[in-house]
Enzyme design. Structure first.
Site, short mmCIF file in Angstrom:
data_model
loop_
_atom_site.label_atom_id
_atom_site.label_comp_id
_atom_site.label_asym_id
_atom_site.label_seq_id
_atom_site.Cartn_x
_atom_site.Cartn_y
_atom_site.Cartn_z
N GLY A 12 0.80 -1.23 0.00
CA GLY A 12 0.00 0.00 0.00
C GLY A 12 0.82 1.27 0.00
O GLY A 12 0.56 2.19 0.78
N ARG A 15 0.12 5.92 -1.60
CA ARG A 15 -0.20 7.22 -0.97
C ARG A 15 -0.09 7.11 0.54
O ARG A 15 0.23 6.03 1.06
CB ARG A 15 -1.60 7.71 -1.39
CG ARG A 15 -2.69 6.69 -1.14
CD ARG A 15 -3.93 7.00 -2.00
NE ARG A 15 -4.81 5.84 -2.08
CZ ARG A 15 -5.83 5.63 -1.27
NH1 ARG A 15 -6.11 6.49 -0.31
NH2 ARG A 15 -6.58 4.55 -1.40
N ASP A 63 -3.63 -7.12 -5.04
CA ASP A 63 -4.62 -7.02 -3.97
C ASP A 63 -4.19 -7.98 -2.86
O ASP A 63 -4.22 -9.20 -3.03
CB ASP A 63 -6.00 -7.41 -4.53
CG ASP A 63 -7.09 -7.39 -3.47
OD1 ASP A 63 -6.77 -7.19 -2.27
OD2 ASP A 63 -8.26 -7.58 -3.85
N ASN A 90 1.59 -2.46 5.47
CA ASN A 90 0.93 -1.16 5.68
C ASN A 90 -0.47 -1.09 5.09
O ASN A 90 -1.33 -0.41 5.65
CB ASN A 90 1.81 -0.06 5.07
CG ASN A 90 1.05 1.23 4.90
OD1 ASN A 90 0.84 1.97 5.86
ND2 ASN A 90 0.58 1.51 3.69
N SER A 142 -3.07 0.03 14.72
CA SER A 142 -3.73 1.31 14.98
C SER A 142 -4.04 1.37 16.47
O SER A 142 -4.25 0.33 17.10
CB SER A 142 -5.04 1.38 14.20
OG SER A 142 -5.83 2.47 14.66
N TYR A 155 -12.78 -2.80 11.85
CA TYR A 155 -11.41 -2.27 11.79
C TYR A 155 -10.66 -2.59 13.09
O TYR A 155 -9.50 -3.03 13.06
CB TYR A 155 -11.49 -0.76 11.57
CG TYR A 155 -10.17 -0.05 11.34
CD1 TYR A 155 -9.48 -0.17 10.14
CD2 TYR A 155 -9.63 0.75 12.34
CE1 TYR A 155 -8.28 0.50 9.94
CE2 TYR A 155 -8.43 1.43 12.14
CZ TYR A 155 -7.76 1.29 10.94
OH TYR A 155 -6.57 1.96 10.74
N ALA A 157 -11.22 -5.00 15.17
CA ALA A 157 -10.94 -6.45 15.22
C ALA A 157 -9.74 -6.79 14.35
O ALA A 157 -8.85 -7.55 14.75
CB ALA A 157 -12.17 -7.24 14.75
N LYS A 159 -7.26 -4.78 13.45
CA LYS A 159 -6.01 -4.19 13.95
C LYS A 159 -5.57 -4.83 15.27
O LYS A 159 -4.37 -4.93 15.55
CB LYS A 159 -6.15 -2.68 14.10
CG LYS A 159 -6.34 -1.96 12.75
CD LYS A 159 -5.15 -2.15 11.82
CE LYS A 159 -5.23 -1.34 10.55
NZ LYS A 159 -4.08 -1.53 9.67
N ILE A 188 -3.58 10.23 11.84
CA ILE A 188 -2.58 10.71 10.87
C ILE A 188 -3.31 11.31 9.67
O ILE A 188 -4.29 10.73 9.18
CB ILE A 188 -1.69 9.53 10.40
CG1 ILE A 188 -1.16 8.70 11.59
CG2 ILE A 188 -0.54 10.04 9.53
CD1 ILE A 188 -0.27 9.43 12.57
#
Ligand code: NAP
Length: 247
Positions: A12, A15, A63, A90, A142, A155, A157, A159, A188
């Site tokens: 990833g 960007r 992917d 990432n 995170s 999300y 779960a 992380k 961020i």
């Protein structure tokens, strides 16, 4: 040049935090291979920013939620120098919503990318690093994986799962001189957080002791440290990069 002659895969990197990590590692002399889902043009921009530091760089469409595409990414990466020293997991997505309204698809997509994608990449990388008896793996978790967040059960779960995988793999690979650590960014400034309503962003900013939103480079510097020799006795650690938000 802390990472000269090393090759890094950063998922990833088209960007946001991923791009900043690619550039930070290139600045330290690492060859960088990144992947993206859709952003081919943006990924090429990352590649050219890395090449400015005189390293080899490559972007591959892959992917990470698909194990065969992860295999393809590693095949392409190994063509660069024939070896792999660094993996940074990432790539990640959000599909937010309150649990009572969350669909199976919303839950599965986030788990498939953030958790299973990380698993697929770590599995391939581990095989190479075990043979080489050297490796540095960093996962991007995170603070939501530590503290939870309303509207992000999927999300959170994913992380939290990434942290569990990181610590487990650190125990599996320690004797092979492979370290496995996580960073846990707070808030961020990237496309991911720019998509949040202003009211949510303002509220989150008020909760940061350092009184500013984080920049992608703040996370990239922490990753560059964890993959360097300076961090060779650190493994299974979760490094918060959050301006003190999760204290
Ligand atoms: P972003 O700006 O949305 O960028 C996400 C990156 O991941 C893009 O390069 C995207 O590629 C790639 N990607 C998404 N799904 C993919 C897939 N299935 N396969 C391959 N690549 C995929 O996100 P970000 O804010 O930089 O976040 C990066 C990481 O940090 C994520 O894991 C995120 O959960 C974590 N994080 C971010 C924050 C924050 O505040 N921003 C906080 C904590 C943790 P395309 O452009 O091609 O789609």
């Amino acid at each position: 040049m802390l990472l000269e002659n090393q090759t890094a895969i950063v998922t990833g990197g088209s960007r946001g935090i991923g791009r900043a990590i690619c550039v930070a590692l290139a600045k330290e002399g690492a060859n960088v291979v990144t992947c993206y889902a859709h952003g081919a043009k943006a990924a090429e921009e990352t590649v050219s920013q890395c090449k400015e530091y005189g390293v080899q760089a490559l972007a591959v469409q892959a992917d990470i939620a698909k194990t065969e595409e992860v295999d393809h990414l590693f095949e392409e990466a190994l063509k660069v120098t024939g070896s792999l020293e660094i993996l940074v997991n990432n790539a990640g997505i959000t599909k937010d919503g309150l649990l009572v309204r969350m669909t199976d698809e919303q839950f599965d997509q986030v788990i498939d990318t953030n958790l299973k994608g990380t698993f697929y990449c770590m599995r391939v990388a581990s095989k190479h690093m075990m043979k080489k008896r050297y490796g540095r793996i960093v996962t991007v978790s995170s603070i939501v994986g530590l503290n939870g967040n309303a509207g992000q059960v999927n999300y959170a779960a994913s992380k939290a799962g990434v942290i569990g995988m990181t610590k487990s793999l650190a125990k599996e690979l320690g004797s092979r001189n492979v370290t496995v650590n996580a960073v846990a960014p707070g808030f961020i400034t990237t496309d991911m957080t720019n998509a949040l309503p202003d009211t949510v962003r303002e509220q989150m900013a008020k909760e940061i002791p350092l009184a500013r939103l984080g920049q992608p480079e703040d996370v990239a510097h922490a990753v560059a440290f964890l993959v360097s020799d300076a961090a060779s006795y650190i493994t299974g650690h979760v490094l918060n990069v959050d301006g003190g938000m999760a204290m």
